[in-house]
Scaffold this motif. Sequence first.
Motif, short mmCIF file in Angstrom:
data_model
loop_
_atom_site.label_atom_id
_atom_site.label_comp_id
_atom_site.label_asym_id
_atom_site.label_seq_id
_atom_site.Cartn_x
_atom_site.Cartn_y
_atom_site.Cartn_z
N LYS A 80 0.82 -1.22 0.00
CA LYS A 80 0.00 0.00 0.00
C LYS A 80 0.85 1.27 0.00
CE LYS A 80 -0.76 0.01 5.03
NZ LYS A 80 -1.81 0.01 6.08
N ASP A 81 2.07 1.18 0.53
CA ASP A 81 2.95 2.36 0.54
C ASP A 81 3.48 2.69 -0.85
OD1 ASP A 81 2.60 2.64 3.26
OD2 ASP A 81 4.37 1.45 3.77
N ASP A 82 3.34 1.76 -1.79
CA ASP A 82 3.80 2.00 -3.17
C ASP A 82 2.80 2.82 -3.97
OD1 ASP A 82 6.12 0.46 -2.74
OD2 ASP A 82 5.03 -1.40 -3.17
N ILE A 83 1.60 2.94 -3.49
CA ILE A 83 0.53 3.60 -4.23
C ILE A 83 0.48 5.07 -3.86
CG2 ILE A 83 -1.91 3.58 -4.81
CD1 ILE A 83 -0.37 1.05 -5.62
N LYS A 84 0.48 5.91 -4.87
CA LYS A 84 0.49 7.36 -4.63
C LYS A 84 -0.91 7.94 -4.43
CE LYS A 84 4.75 8.09 -7.26
NZ LYS A 84 5.37 8.78 -8.42
N LEU A 85 -1.90 7.33 -5.08
CA LEU A 85 -3.26 7.87 -4.97
C LEU A 85 -4.19 6.81 -4.38
CD1 LEU A 85 -5.20 10.18 -5.40
CD2 LEU A 85 -5.58 9.38 -7.74
N VAL A 86 -4.72 7.12 -3.20
CA VAL A 86 -5.63 6.21 -2.49
C VAL A 86 -6.91 6.97 -2.17
CG1 VAL A 86 -5.95 4.74 -0.48
CG2 VAL A 86 -3.66 5.00 -1.47
N PHE A 87 -8.04 6.34 -2.44
CA PHE A 87 -9.34 6.95 -2.10
C PHE A 87 -9.78 6.38 -0.76
CE2 PHE A 87 -8.99 7.04 -6.71
CZ PHE A 87 -9.23 8.38 -6.95
N ARG A 88 -10.02 7.28 0.17
CA ARG A 88 -10.28 6.88 1.55
C ARG A 88 -11.67 7.30 2.01
NH1 ARG A 88 -5.26 5.88 3.99
NH2 ARG A 88 -3.48 6.50 2.70
N TYR A 89 -12.09 6.66 3.09
CA TYR A 89 -13.31 7.10 3.75
C TYR A 89 -13.00 8.28 4.66
CZ TYR A 89 -15.97 3.31 1.84
OH TYR A 89 -16.62 2.50 0.96
N TYR A 90 -14.03 8.86 5.20
CA TYR A 90 -13.89 10.11 5.96
C TYR A 90 -13.03 9.91 7.21
CZ TYR A 90 -15.39 14.76 7.47
OH TYR A 90 -15.41 16.08 7.82
N ASP A 91 -12.98 8.69 7.72
CA ASP A 91 -12.16 8.41 8.89
C ASP A 91 -10.73 8.05 8.53
OD1 ASP A 91 -12.55 5.97 7.74
OD2 ASP A 91 -13.23 4.94 9.55
N GLY A 92 -10.40 8.10 7.22
CA GLY A 92 -9.05 7.81 6.76
C GLY A 92 -8.82 6.38 6.34
N LEU A 93 -9.81 5.51 6.50
CA LEU A 93 -9.66 4.11 6.11
C LEU A 93 -9.51 4.01 4.60
CD1 LEU A 93 -9.87 1.07 7.01
CD2 LEU A 93 -12.31 1.24 6.43
N PRO A 94 -8.41 3.38 4.10
CA PRO A 94 -8.22 3.27 2.65
C PRO A 94 -9.19 2.28 2.03
CG PRO A 94 -6.52 2.05 3.81
CD PRO A 94 -7.31 2.78 4.85
N MET A 95 -9.70 2.65 0.86
CA MET A 95 -10.68 1.79 0.20
C MET A 95 -10.23 1.38 -1.21
SD MET A 95 -13.47 0.27 0.66
CE MET A 95 -14.87 -0.48 -0.17
N TYR A 96 -9.89 2.33 -2.08
CA TYR A 96 -9.52 2.02 -3.45
C TYR A 96 -8.12 2.55 -3.75
CZ TYR A 96 -14.57 1.39 -3.69
OH TYR A 96 -15.86 0.99 -3.45
N PHE A 97 -7.32 1.70 -4.39
CA PHE A 97 -5.94 2.03 -4.72
C PHE A 97 -5.81 2.13 -6.24
CE2 PHE A 97 -5.92 0.17 -0.60
CZ PHE A 97 -4.85 0.74 0.09
N LEU A 98 -5.20 3.23 -6.71
CA LEU A 98 -5.10 3.48 -8.14
C LEU A 98 -3.83 2.86 -8.72
CD1 LEU A 98 -6.25 4.92 -10.65
CD2 LEU A 98 -4.84 6.90 -10.03
N LEU A 99 -4.00 2.04 -9.77
CA LEU A 99 -2.89 1.43 -10.51
C LEU A 99 -2.89 2.01 -11.92
CD1 LEU A 99 -3.28 -2.34 -9.57
CD2 LEU A 99 -1.82 -0.65 -8.48
N PRO A 100 -1.71 2.07 -12.58
CA PRO A 100 -0.38 1.83 -11.97
C PRO A 100 0.02 2.99 -11.08
CG PRO A 100 -0.15 2.61 -14.20
CD PRO A 100 -1.63 2.46 -13.97
N THR A 101 1.13 2.85 -10.38
CA THR A 101 1.59 3.94 -9.53
C THR A 101 1.92 5.15 -10.41
OG1 THR A 101 3.83 3.05 -9.67
CG2 THR A 101 2.51 2.40 -7.77
N ARG A 102 1.50 6.31 -9.95
CA ARG A 102 1.67 7.52 -10.77
C ARG A 102 2.36 8.60 -9.96
NH1 ARG A 102 -1.58 7.47 -15.41
NH2 ARG A 102 -2.89 5.60 -15.53
#
Length: 378
Positions: A356-378
């Motif tokens: 997860k630390d390799d991903i630059k763009l993560v879509f999170r919930y309001y409490d900060g919980l990660p939900m969707y990770f964007l590929l490829p890394t950008r």
Amino acid sequence: MTAAILLFIVNLIFKGFLIGKTPNSLSLSEIDLLRRFNVYPAIGDYSFRYLAVIMSAAISLLTFYFIYRQTKNFWLAIAVVLSLTFAPYLFILSRFLNVYIAFLFLIAAGLALLPNNKLKYLAIIILVFAFSDRRIVSADLNDLFKILDLRNLFFAGDTVSSVLHIPLTGFFMYVDLFFLFAGWYFLYLKKGAEKLVNPLNFLFATGIVFYFLSTSSSLNTYRGLLIFYYLSIVIGSGYYFLARNRLLPLIIIIVLANIVFYQELAYNHFDKKSSFEWGYAEQATIQYFNNRHLSQPLILSKSSAGKLDRYVNFFSNTNFKTKTLTVNQMKKTCVKNSSNYCLVREDELPYFGLAKDDIKLVFRYYDGLPMYFLLPTR
């Protein structure tokens, strides 16, 4: 009547203030209900929620008329309306579109507007069956006792889901516990409003029936709604009983402190506790890709597609399409430097040799919980 109308306006303001802020996104149940009425708003358009606010305000107005018609006691009716206005369970139910606020509105209308005869009670029973599953489910008294548990009523709230739970607050304010006992004393022992007792007993009994007719998977807030309505009237009676004994200034101070306490929790912490169930990450994802003006479909893994696709297909201003692929198919499509945008869940990252630390763009919930990770890394 002027006072009742003023309280109606207070309800509109109190429950309609910052209507799109809490909750700050839509739940799937709200989306399903809007689909039934062929309503497809744009992202960020919460104007349809004012219908729930209006119905909630009308519940208070109808209850005022019901109490006043039964007792001819103006100040008792005012006290009950204030209890309904500031009850946390009704405040949250007023913040989003749901069938249960309509159900309670019809119950209040039946009590207020139908004649005082057996036809009124028959009509309410019909409403109860119409809004329930119309089948008896396994009667679990332990679950009923959990709803009636004073710790849940006044301190914990809905134990089934955080969707209708204000952190650190029950269905009612802390101070209401004291007024509940005062209301029971006033109504049943002191007999201060005898004509109100039988309708209230009927309301409580009907609430028990509605609880057992509702599916066990429903939220406690929904299953216990008529019971809570009954308790609100009792609590309001307790307000009236103690306020007329020269305790009004003290009551005002304590109640205002409780209102400020749970309102701060609602506006600043409610979404942090329940954003997963309201779809905050899905709406943030859609807004991001709307601004990207994708020429190709957004590729979703099977794990990420289910919930996100339902939001994409719902909003009227979504200007991109989605495509669902297996992880193996995505390995070929979502390579580095690819022009495709691909979303996966955290548990799928190892299939791509990523953390997860390799991903630059993560879509999170309001409490900060990660939900969707964007590929490829950008």
